[in-house]
Design a protein around this motif. Structure first.
Motif, mmCIF file in Angstrom:
data_model
loop_
_atom_site.group_PDB
_atom_site.id
_atom_site.type_symbol
_atom_site.label_atom_id
_atom_site.label_comp_id
_atom_site.label_asym_id
_atom_site.label_seq_id
_atom_site.Cartn_x
_atom_site.Cartn_y
_atom_site.Cartn_z
ATOM 1 N N MET A 1 0.838 -1.202 0.000
ATOM 2 C CA MET A 1 0.000 0.000 0.000
ATOM 3 C C MET A 1 0.872 1.251 0.000
ATOM 4 O O MET A 1 1.984 1.259 0.541
ATOM 5 C CB MET A 1 -0.905 0.016 1.226
ATOM 6 N N LEU A 2 0.359 2.293 -0.581
ATOM 7 C CA LEU A 2 1.046 3.581 -0.631
ATOM 8 C C LEU A 2 0.994 4.264 0.733
ATOM 9 O O LEU A 2 -0.026 4.232 1.410
ATOM 10 C CB LEU A 2 0.357 4.452 -1.682
ATOM 11 N N GLU A 3 2.088 4.877 1.128
ATOM 12 C CA GLU A 3 2.152 5.579 2.400
ATOM 13 C C GLU A 3 1.586 6.987 2.231
ATOM 14 O O GLU A 3 2.080 7.787 1.435
ATOM 15 C CB GLU A 3 3.597 5.658 2.884
ATOM 16 N N ALA A 276 -7.106 25.150 -3.003
ATOM 17 C CA ALA A 276 -7.074 23.927 -3.797
ATOM 18 C C ALA A 276 -5.764 23.768 -4.551
ATOM 19 O O ALA A 276 -5.319 22.641 -4.808
ATOM 20 C CB ALA A 276 -8.252 23.904 -4.768
ATOM 21 N N ASP A 277 -5.123 24.881 -4.909
ATOM 22 C CA ASP A 277 -3.842 24.787 -5.607
ATOM 23 C C ASP A 277 -2.788 24.130 -4.716
ATOM 24 O O ASP A 277 -1.955 23.343 -5.195
ATOM 25 C CB ASP A 277 -3.385 26.174 -6.052
ATOM 26 N N LYS A 278 -2.822 24.417 -3.420
ATOM 27 C CA LYS A 278 -1.889 23.785 -2.490
ATOM 28 C C LYS A 278 -2.199 22.301 -2.326
ATOM 29 O O LYS A 278 -1.292 21.474 -2.179
ATOM 30 C CB LYS A 278 -1.935 24.486 -1.135
ATOM 31 N N LEU A 279 -3.474 21.957 -2.371
ATOM 32 C CA LEU A 279 -3.874 20.559 -2.271
ATOM 33 C C LEU A 279 -3.365 19.787 -3.486
ATOM 34 O O LEU A 279 -2.833 18.670 -3.355
ATOM 35 C CB LEU A 279 -5.398 20.485 -2.183
ATOM 36 N N LEU A 280 -3.500 20.392 -4.648
ATOM 37 C CA LEU A 280 -3.011 19.757 -5.868
ATOM 38 C C LEU A 280 -1.493 19.595 -5.822
ATOM 39 O O LEU A 280 -0.949 18.548 -6.203
ATOM 40 C CB LEU A 280 -3.427 20.598 -7.072
ATOM 41 N N LYS A 281 -0.809 20.607 -5.331
ATOM 42 C CA LYS A 281 0.648 20.540 -5.202
ATOM 43 C C LYS A 281 1.054 19.406 -4.267
ATOM 44 O O LYS A 281 2.030 18.676 -4.526
ATOM 45 C CB LYS A 281 1.192 21.875 -4.682
ATOM 46 N N ALA A 282 0.289 19.225 -3.189
ATOM 47 C CA ALA A 282 0.598 18.158 -2.233
ATOM 48 C C ALA A 282 0.467 16.778 -2.863
ATOM 49 O O ALA A 282 1.194 15.850 -2.492
ATOM 50 C CB ALA A 282 -0.318 18.277 -1.015
ATOM 51 N N VAL A 283 -0.460 16.626 -3.801
ATOM 52 C CA VAL A 283 -0.610 15.343 -4.497
ATOM 53 C C VAL A 283 0.694 14.969 -5.187
ATOM 54 O O VAL A 283 1.172 13.822 -5.091
ATOM 55 C CB VAL A 283 -1.758 15.411 -5.515
ATOM 56 N N PHE A 284 1.285 15.917 -5.885
ATOM 57 C CA PHE A 284 2.497 15.610 -6.643
ATOM 58 C C PHE A 284 3.729 15.519 -5.738
ATOM 59 O O PHE A 284 4.662 14.767 -6.036
ATOM 60 C CB PHE A 284 2.673 16.629 -7.767
ATOM 61 N N GLU A 285 3.720 16.244 -4.640
ATOM 62 C CA GLU A 285 4.859 16.198 -3.719
ATOM 63 C C GLU A 285 4.871 14.929 -2.883
ATOM 64 O O GLU A 285 5.950 14.394 -2.565
ATOM 65 C CB GLU A 285 4.841 17.414 -2.793
ATOM 66 N N HIS A 286 3.686 14.407 -2.518
ATOM 67 C CA HIS A 286 3.636 13.331 -1.547
ATOM 68 C C HIS A 286 3.022 12.025 -2.060
ATOM 69 O O HIS A 286 3.178 10.992 -1.405
ATOM 70 C CB HIS A 286 2.856 13.792 -0.310
ATOM 71 N N ILE A 287 2.323 12.071 -3.194
ATOM 72 C CA ILE A 287 1.731 10.840 -3.752
ATOM 73 C C ILE A 287 2.412 10.451 -5.063
ATOM 74 O O ILE A 287 2.916 9.329 -5.187
ATOM 75 C CB ILE A 287 0.206 11.004 -3.950
ATOM 76 N N TYR A 288 2.436 11.369 -5.998
ATOM 77 C CA TYR A 288 3.021 11.062 -7.315
ATOM 78 C C TYR A 288 4.435 10.514 -7.185
ATOM 79 O O TYR A 288 4.816 9.543 -7.861
ATOM 80 C CB TYR A 288 3.003 12.301 -8.196
ATOM 81 N N CYS A 289 5.220 11.128 -6.319
ATOM 82 C CA CYS A 289 6.640 10.753 -6.197
ATOM 83 C C CYS A 289 6.834 9.322 -5.695
ATOM 84 O O CYS A 289 7.912 8.738 -5.854
ATOM 85 C CB CYS A 289 7.369 11.739 -5.295
ATOM 86 N N GLN A 290 5.789 8.736 -5.091
ATOM 87 C CA GLN A 290 5.891 7.357 -4.582
ATOM 88 C C GLN A 290 5.425 6.310 -5.589
ATOM 89 O O GLN A 290 5.658 5.117 -5.377
ATOM 90 C CB GLN A 290 5.048 7.192 -3.309
ATOM 91 N N LEU A 291 4.770 6.755 -6.640
ATOM 92 C CA LEU A 291 4.179 5.798 -7.589
ATOM 93 C C LEU A 291 5.234 5.211 -8.519
ATOM 94 O O LEU A 291 6.258 5.803 -8.774
ATOM 95 C CB LEU A 291 3.078 6.498 -8.397
#
Length: 291
Positions: A1-3, A276-291
């Motif tokens: 699972m993704l952290e 919402a722009d910060k939320l979108l940024k968090a997706v790429f900083e903390h989720i995308y980088c783990q995929l």
């Protein structure tokens, strides 16, 4: 699972309500801050209208090249400008309609004295040549949705029920309507996070759902690639371009279903965020980088 710990820490103060991540056909992460319910996905609704247009084109109900003066002859202003004369269905989908400012926006709609919003929308100035200037505007997706409804002889919800919603296991949704009862294709669709996520998965799978082609593959590809410049990552047919070649359905306050084709993944978020722009940024900083 993704952290998800780092993302949760970043997203909690931004009023995220839920996130789900699917990669290679498997759900790999999920976190909810409150229970599931249908919420307004705001302008993420536009991407469903885009799907309806693509299906309608396949069914021969309309074309991208059709001019608005031919599509809406009864609601044209007395003096049709040269730019309005040139506008086509394609221009309704790219935010390059030619009007100089946003119209039919949420805070405005309750107060229009004119009940015919098609007439009202077409009466707005067309200051630019269509296709030349990106201006975010609800007029385009609204008129695109109206055209599908008129050609199909039913509202967008019932047009999409047998073609999209029912095959994906989505029960009859609520969708905002105009004063005449027409579906407002630019916003106001109510879905759960998981229902919005299914839509993202459908597009990641090139319009195919459990072996059934619901949206033409060619339309999925065209609508989720850069059609016009918008000063950022480009805009498709009612889809936003993003980091790393991503495209997304995007609604106010952080309603996102993000296609990450390079990772074969979809990340969907619902939120009540003023940032919402910060939320979108968090997706790429903390989720995308783990995929």
């Amino acid at each position: 699972m993704l952290e998800l710990t780092q993302f949760i820490d970043a997203a909690t103060p931004l009023r995220a309500l839920g996130v789900v991540v699917t990669q290679n056909g498997e759900e790999i992460a999920r976190h909810t801050w409150e229970g599931a319910c249908r919420r307004n996905v705001y302008s993420a609704s536009k991407s469903f209208t885009s799907a309806a247009v693509g299906i309608a084109i396949k069914e021969g109900l309309l074309t991208l090249e059709e001019r608005l003066v031919d599509a809406f002859p009864q609601e044209l202003p007395d003096n049709v400008s040269e730019n309005l004369e040139k506008a086509t269905v394609r221009d309704l989908l790219t935010m390059c309609l030619g009007q100089p400012k946003s119209f039919l926006m949420g805070e405005e709609r309750p107060y229009y004295p004119e009940r015919n919003w098609v007439k009202l929308a077409l009466s707005q100035p067309f200051a630019y040549e269509p296709g030349t200037k990106f201006v975010y505007n609800n007029v385009g997706p609204y008129l695109a949705g109206i055209l599908v409804q008129r050609r199909a002889g039913c509202d967008l919800v019932h047009y999409l029920m047998p073609r999209l919603f029912e095959p994906m296991g989505i029960q009859l949704p609520t969708w905002e309507v105009d004063p005449y009862g027409n579906t407002f294709g630019a916003g106001g669709l109510f879905l759960t996070m998981d229902e919005l996520h299914k839509f993202g998965l459908l597009y990641l799978q090139n319009g195919n759902w459990q072996g059934r082609q619901l949206v033409p593959e060619s339309w999925v590809r065209e609508s989720t690639r850069k059609q016009v410049e918008n000063g950022s990552h480009g805009y498709g047919y009612l889809f936003w371009g993003g980091d790393h070649g991503s495209f997304r359905a995007d609604g106010k306050y952080g309603q996102f279903s993000i296609l990450m084709r390079d990772k074969n993944a979809v990340v969907t978020i619902v939120a009540e965020s003023r940032e919402a722009d910060k939320l979108l940024k968090a997706v790429f900083e903390h989720i995308y980088c783990q995929l």
